[in-house]
Scaffold this active site. Structure first.
Site, mmCIF file in Angstrom:
data_model
loop_
_atom_site.group_PDB
_atom_site.id
_atom_site.type_symbol
_atom_site.label_atom_id
_atom_site.label_comp_id
_atom_site.label_asym_id
_atom_site.label_seq_id
_atom_site.Cartn_x
_atom_site.Cartn_y
_atom_site.Cartn_z
ATOM 1 N N SER A 1 -15.829 83.646 -33.974
ATOM 2 C CA SER A 1 -14.979 84.302 -34.971
ATOM 3 C C SER A 1 -13.628 83.642 -35.216
ATOM 4 C CB SER A 1 -14.762 85.764 -34.589
ATOM 5 O OG SER A 1 -15.866 86.524 -35.009
ATOM 6 N N LYS B 1 -4.304 88.950 -36.418
ATOM 7 C CA LYS B 1 -5.556 89.595 -36.819
ATOM 8 C C LYS B 1 -5.456 91.098 -36.568
ATOM 9 C CE LYS B 1 -10.593 89.100 -36.014
ATOM 10 N NZ LYS B 1 -11.618 88.395 -35.210
ATOM 11 N N SER C 1 -15.372 86.383 -37.957
ATOM 12 C CA SER C 1 -14.698 87.562 -38.450
ATOM 13 C C SER C 1 -13.207 87.340 -38.733
ATOM 14 C CB SER C 1 -14.845 88.697 -37.453
ATOM 15 O OG SER C 1 -14.190 88.401 -36.244
#
Lengths: 466, 481
Positions: A159, A60, A135
Site C-alpha cells: 500500500s 494518510k 491504498s
C-alpha cells in the site's frame, strides 16, 4: 525559502490540484500556516529543530493526529476525532514538521486503487483517467503533484510501494517493527508498517530516520540493529518468479534496464528462485482478512463513530456495521471470519501461517547468497478507473510483487525508473534483509542516480504552462 | 438407579496489580465511572496492548502455587465475540498455550484430604461493566450505561478437571483457592467485591457409567452460600429429570438468588465459536527458568504449609484448615500463644470461640496494639490452672479488648482469683448445707441434679471466687462420705 513560503507554495499547488485529484480529505491551512511561521522564527534565531523543521508533510488518514478527524476513508469513522497522536506523529511534531492535512485511502487501507474510499477516489496526477494506486493513493498523489513535500503511508501488502510506483515517486516500507504502529488504525497487525512516500531517496532517508526506533507503546516494536554493507560492490538477486507470466513486459523491461546499469557498475547480478513466492498472494488473502476481521470488530457504534438507531444493542451494532462499512471491507471481514471458524481454521488460516513461516525461511536462505533482491514493483503501470473493480482477483494481483516483503517483514523500496508506452510511471522494487533499511536506502539512491528519472506529471506541466 | 454428580469449576481471579493488563491505567476501586481509561482499554482505533510484566509474574506464581507445569512459551489469543462492554469486541485471552497446566489443589473436608486436579491456569483481560437501567437484565432494560474502569484489569482463570462430586467439596475448593491467592499476595480475594467469580459445570449420570452426563453451566453465584445452594439445586433438578426418563439439555443457567432456583439463560447448540487466534499485536510470552525462579522467590507460607505447621502444633485437620483460611493475625497469634499454653485445642477454642466472638460483638476488626500472645496465653493459663473461672476469664478478655491491662494483676486486684483453700470452701459448704436442709433431705445420689444447685449456692456465696470443681468434690464428700 522560508518555511511559511514553502507552506504557502504547497498550499497554492493544492488549491488547483485538489479539485482534480481529490488526494487530501482535509487540509490544515490555518494551523499549518501558524506552525510554519513559528518555524520561520526558529530558523531566524538559528534554533532549527533539524532537517524536517518546517517541511510540509501529508498524513494518510488512518494515522491519528490529536484533535483531527481520522476517518480511514470510511463512513464508519466519518465523525471520529482522535484524542491522541500516533507515535510517528509525535516524532514528526518534535522534528518541527508541518502537516498539510490527511490523505485519501481505500477504506481501512483495503484496496489497490483508492476506488474503495467512502469519500470518492483519488486521481493519478500523471493522468486523471487512471488510478493512483492504493491504498495510500492520496499520500502518493500529493507528493507527485507537489501539494506536500512528502507523506506518510501505511503498507500491509504494498500500500505504500504500489501507489508510489503508479505516481512516479519513491515509496519505502521499512522492516516490520522498526517504525511504531501505535496510532495507526490496524488493518492486519502482523503485516502493517508505516513508511514515507517522497520525491527522492534522500528524503526517504531523512523521514525514516525520524520515525524509526523502539516504542514502548507497541509490543511488536524492536530495537533495531541496522546492518551495514561490507563491500561497495553488491550481490543482487533477480527474483525469477516475478519475471514471468503475470508481469507485463514493460515492467520486466525496467528491471532489465536496471540490471544492465548495475552490471556496468560492476555489481554482481544473478537470478534466484523462491518458488513459494507464487503462493504469497493466497497466503496474504487468508492472513490479512483473518486479522482484519478481529481488528475491525471494535467499530460497533457503541463508543465512537456513527451509530444507527435500533431497539436492542445487538441490532444497533448490526445496523451500524452494515451501514458504516463499504463492500470491500465487508467482503474481507466475511472472508477472515470464515478462515478462522471452527472446522476451517486448520485448512485455511492455520495452513497459511505454515506457508508464511516457510516463506520467511526461504528469504533468509536467499539473503545468505545475495544482498538485495530486485523485481518490478507492480505487474503493470497504473490502470484505469473501473478497470478492475468488477474482478477482485485481478485487483488483488496488482500487489503480486509487493506482498512477499510484508509476509517476511522485510524492508522494501520502490523507485521510479521510467515511463510506460502511455506515459505512466514504472518502477523497480528492491528488497533487503531485516534491518538492512539504511543500506537498502543507500543502494536505492545509487540506482536513482543511475536511472536519472527526470519526468513530472502532466497535470503539473499543463498548469505550469497555462 | 443410583446417580452421581460431577462438577468442574471455572474461577476468575482479579489480580491486585497497580496497573491494568495491557495499559498503564491504574486499577481503581470506585463507583465514579470511566475515570481510569485510555485509548488502549477503551479500544480506540490505533491503540495497542503492551503486557504487564507483574501480572504475568502473578499468573506464574498462581500456577506454581497450584502445582502446575509452566508453559515456557505462552501465547496470547484473541477470543472473538460481540458485547457492548467488550471494547474491542474481542478479549485478549489464552488458548493453546496457557501459563499453567496439570496442577492440583489439596483441600480439606472434615478430617479428610482430597486433591482437586487443575486443568489450566490462564490469563484474561476483564471487560467493562454494563449498568442496565430500568431492570437488572439486558433484555428488559430501557437503557444501558457503560463503565470501562474495569476494562483491561488482569484476570486469571483457573479451571478444574471435572473431579468435584459435592457442593461442599466445591465450596472447600473455592475457599482453598481464595486463601492461596491471598497468601500469594496476588489478589485481595474478596468475594463480595467480585475479586473471585466462579461458574460451575454440573452433570449427573448413572453411578456405574464411565461417561459424564450432559453438562450444564451455572452462572451468577455471588457467594459461597449461593454456590452451595445452586449446586445442590441443580443436582436435584437434573437427577429428577433423569429419573423421569427425560434428557438434560446442554445449556447455561442462571442462579436466581430470590427464588433459589436455576433458570435457563440460553441453549448452547454445540459450543460458541470464539474463533481464537494468536494476537498479532503481542509477541509470545517467554517464561524462562530465570523468570520462574524470580517468581518462586515471592512464594511462601501457602495454605498447605500453614496447615502442616498447625497440625504439628497438635490441631486436628479440620481445625488446621479453619485457621489456615483465617486472618493472618489469628494464625500468627495462635502459633505464638500455643508456645506458652501447650494446649492446642483449648487455645484454638479460646481464640476462635471467645476472642473472635467478642471481637465480632464489639465490632473490632483488628486486635488492639496492647493485646499480644503473652497476655492471651497468660489469660488462657489462668483458667486452665483453675486460678480464675472461665466466666471470669471471659470478663477479663472483654476488659483486655477495651484497655491495656495485665490479666493476672487485674484478676488479683478484682478478687477474681479462685480459692483452692479446702478449709475456706468447707466452711462455705457447711453453711450452705445448713441453710438448705430441705433440699439435702431430698438428695438420692451424687448424680442428682440438685447437687448442681447446691454447688451454685456455694459459688454464689463466695462471689465466684472458689473453684466449682473443688466445691463439688468437698460437697459430695460432706453429703455422701
Amino acid at each position: 525559502m522560508k518555511p511559511s513560503e514553502l507552506f504557502e507554495q504547497v498550499y497554492e499547488t493544492a488549491s488547483y490540484t485538489e479539485s482534480v485529484l481529490h488526494a487530501h480529505l482535509e487540509l490544515f491551512y490555518d494551523e499549518g500556516l501558524k506552525l510554519s511561521k513559528e518555524s520561520d522564527k526558529r530558523y531566524t534565531k538559528n534554533e532549527s529543530l533539524g532537517l524536517l523543521d518546517g517541511i510540509p508533510i501529508a498524513i494518510k488518514d488512518n494515522i491519528n493526529i490529536y484533535g483531527y478527524k481520522t476517518t480511514c476513508s470510511s463512513k464508519m469513522l466519518s465523525n471520529y476525532v482522535s484524542p491522541y497522536d500516533a507515535t510517528v506523529v509525535t516524532s514528526l511534531k518534535k522534528a518541527g514538521t508541518i502537516f498539510t492535512g490527511k490523505t485519501n485511502l481505500d477504506e481501512f487501507a483495503m484496496g489497490s486503487s483508492t476506488e474503495n474510499s467512502a469519500y470518492g477516489p483519488t486521481k493519478n496526477p500523471w493522468n486523471p483517467d487512471f488510478v493512483p494506486g492504493g491504498s495510500s493513493g492520496g499520500s502518493a498523489a500529493v507528493v507527485s503533484a507537489g501539494s506536500a513535500v512528502a507523506s506518510l503511508g501505511s503498507d500491509t501488502g504494498g500500500s505504500i510501494r504500489q501507489p508510489a510506483s503508479f505516481c512516479g515517486v519513491v515509496g519505502f516500507k521499512p522492516t516490520y517493527g522498526t517504525v511504531s504502529r501505535y496510532g495507526l488504525i490496524a488493518f492486519a497487525s502482523s503485516l502493517d508498517q508505516i513508511g514515507p512516500i517522497t520525491n527522492t531517496v534522500d528524503d526517504t532517508r531523512i523521514i525514516f530516520n525520524e520515525i524509526q526506533g523502539y516504542d514502548s507503546k507497541d509490543a511488536t516494536s524492536i530495537t533495531p540493529e541496522y546492518t551495514k554493507l561490507e563491500n561497495k560492490k553488491v550481490k543482487v538477486g533477480i527474483l525469477k518468479e516475478l519475471m514471468q507470466e503475470g508481469v507485463s513486459n514493460e515492467s520486466q523491461n525496467e528491471v532489465n534496464k536496471v540490471v544492465n546499469l548495475l552490471k556496468e557498475k560492476g555489481h554482481d547480478v544473478t537470478e534466484i528462485s523462491l518458488p513459494l513466492t507464487e503462493m504469497a498472494l493466497s497466503v496474504y488473502y487468508l492472513i490479512a482478512p483473518a486479522e482484519c476481521s478481529a481488528n475491525l470488530s471494535r467499530f460497533d457504534g457503541v463508543r465512537y463513530g456513527i451509530r444507527e438507531d435500533a431497539s436492542t444493542s445487538y441490532e444497533m451494532m448490526n445496523k451500524t456495521r452494515s451501514v458504516g462499512f463499504g463492500e470491500e471491507v465487508k467482503k474481507r471481514i466475511l472472508l477472515g471470519t470464515y478462515a478462522l471458524s471452527a472446522g476451517y481454521f486448520d485448512e485455511y488460516y492455520g495452513r497459511a501461517l505454515k506457508v508464511r513461516s516457510k516463506i520467511i525461511t526461504d528469504f533468509k536462505t536467499a539473503f545468505d547468497k545475495v544482498d538485495f533482491i530486485l523485481s518490478p514493483t507492480t505487474p503493470t503501470p497504473a490502470f484505469g478507473f473501473g478497470e478492475k473493480t468488477k474482478n477482485p482477483l485481478e485487483m488483488y494481483l496488482s500487489d503480486l510483487c509487493t506482498i512477499p516483503a510484508n509476509l517476511a517483514g522485510l524492508p522494501a523500496i520502490s523507485i521510479p525508473t521510467g515511463l510506460s508506452e502511455n506515459n505512466l510511471p514504472l518502477s523497480v522494487q528492491i528488497m533487503g534483509k531485516p534491518c538492512s533499511d539504511y543500506s537498502l536506502i543507500d543502494f536505492a539512491e545509487s540506482i536513482e542516480e543511475m536511472v536519472e528519472f527526470n519526468f513530472s506529471p502532466n497535470l503539473l506541466k499543463e498548469n505550469n504552462e497555462s | 438407579m443410583n446417580l452421581k454428580a460431577t462438577i468442574g469449576m471455572e474461577t476468575h481471579v482479579e489480580l491486585d496489580t497497580k496497573s491494568k493488563m495491557f495499559c498503564s491505567c491504574e486499577v481503581v476501586e470506585t463507583d465514579e465511572p470511566n475515570i481510569s481509561v485510555c485509548p488502549t482499554c477503551l479500544g480506540l482505533p490505533g491503540a495497542l496492548p503492551v503486557p504487564n510484566k507483574t501480572a504475568i509474574e502473578y499468573i506464574v506464581m498462581l500456577s506454581l502455587g497450584a502445582n502446575c507445569n509452566i508453559t515456557n512459551e505462552g501465547m496470547f489469543h484473541r477470543k472473538n465475540y460481540f458485547y457492548p462492554d467488550l471494547p474491542k469486541n474481542y478479549q485478549i485471552s489464552q488458548f493453546d498455550f496457557p501459563v499453567g497446566v496439570n496442577g492440583f489443589l489439596e483441600i480439606v473436608l472434615d478430617e479428610e484430604l482430597h486433591s482437586v486436579e487443575i486443568e489450566r491456569v490462564h490469563m484474561e483481560e476483564d471487560t467493562g461493566k454494563s449498568v442496565h437501567i430500568g431492570s437488572g437484565r439486558i433484555d428488559s432494560a430501557t437503557s444501558t450505561l457503560l463503565d470501562f474502569n474495569r476494562s483491561g484489569i488482569p484476570l486469571v482463570e483457573v479451571v478444574t478437571k471435572p473431579v468435584i462430586s459435592t457442593s461442599k467439596m466445591a465450596v472447600a475448593y473455592i475457599e482453598e483457592l481464595r486463601q492461596l491467592v491471598i497468601d500469594l499476595g496476588i489478589s485481595k480475594g474478596k468475594l463480595e467485591k467480585g475479586n473471585l467469580r466462579f461458574d460451575a459445570n454440573i452433570s449427573v449420570a448413572n453411578e456405574d457409567s464411565n461417561e459424564l452426563g450432559t453438562k450444564v453451566e451455572i452462572k451468577n453465584m455471588n457467594s459461597l452460600k449461593s454456590l452451595e445452594k445452586a449446586i445442590d439445586y441443580e443436582i436435584m433438578r437434573q437427577s429428577k429429570q433423569i429419573e423421569k426418563g427425560e434428557s438434560v439439555i446442554q445449556e447455561t443457567r442462571h442462579w436466581d438468588e430470590n427464588k433459589q432456583v436455576t433458570i435457563s439463560m440460553r441453549t448452547k447448540e454445540g459450543s460458541a465459536d470464539y474463533r481464537y487466534f494468536s494476537d498479532p499485536d503481542l509477541p509470545n510470552m517467554i517464561i524462562d527458568e530465570e523468570f520462574i525462579n524470580n517468581s518462586k522467590k515471592n512464594i511462601q507460607n501457602l495454605p498447605l504449609d500453614k496447615r502442616k505447621t498447625l497440625k504439628e502444633s497438635g490441631l486436628s485437620l479440620s481445625d488446621s484448615n479453619y485457621l489456615d483460611k483465617g486472618d493472618k493475625w489469628l494464625y500468627d497469634l495462635y502459633l505464638s500463644t500455643v508456645e506458652n499454653t501447650k494446649d492446642s485445642k483449648s487455645t484454638f477454642n479460646f481464640l476462635t470461640g471467645e476472642l473472635q466472638g467478642q471481637m465480632r460483638k464489639a465490632e473490632i476488626d483488628e486486635l488492639p496494639d496492647w493485646v499480644d500472645s503473652e497476655k492471651i496465653s497468660n489469660l488462657i493459663n489462668l483458667f486452665e490452672t483453675n486460678e480464675v473461672s472461665f466466666t471470669s476469664a471471659k470478663d477479663i478478655l472483654a476488659k483486655l479488648l477495651g484497655e491495656d491491662i495485665d490479666p493476672k494483676s487485674y484478676a488479683t486486684d478484682n478478687n477474681l482469683i479462685q480459692s483452692s483453700d479446702d478449709e475456706e470452701i468447707k466452711t462455705l459448704v457447711t453453711s450452705v448445707i445448713n441453710e438448705n436442709q430441705d433440699i439435702v433431705e431430698r438428695l438420692e445420689d451424687p448424680e442428682d441434679k440438685l447437687v448442681g444447685f447446691l454447688v451454685g449456692q456455694v459459688m454464689k456465696s463466695s462471689v465466684n471466687k472458689v473453684n466449682p470443681g473443688s466445691v463439688k468434690d468437698i460437697l459430695l464428700k460432706e453429703l455422701f462420705g
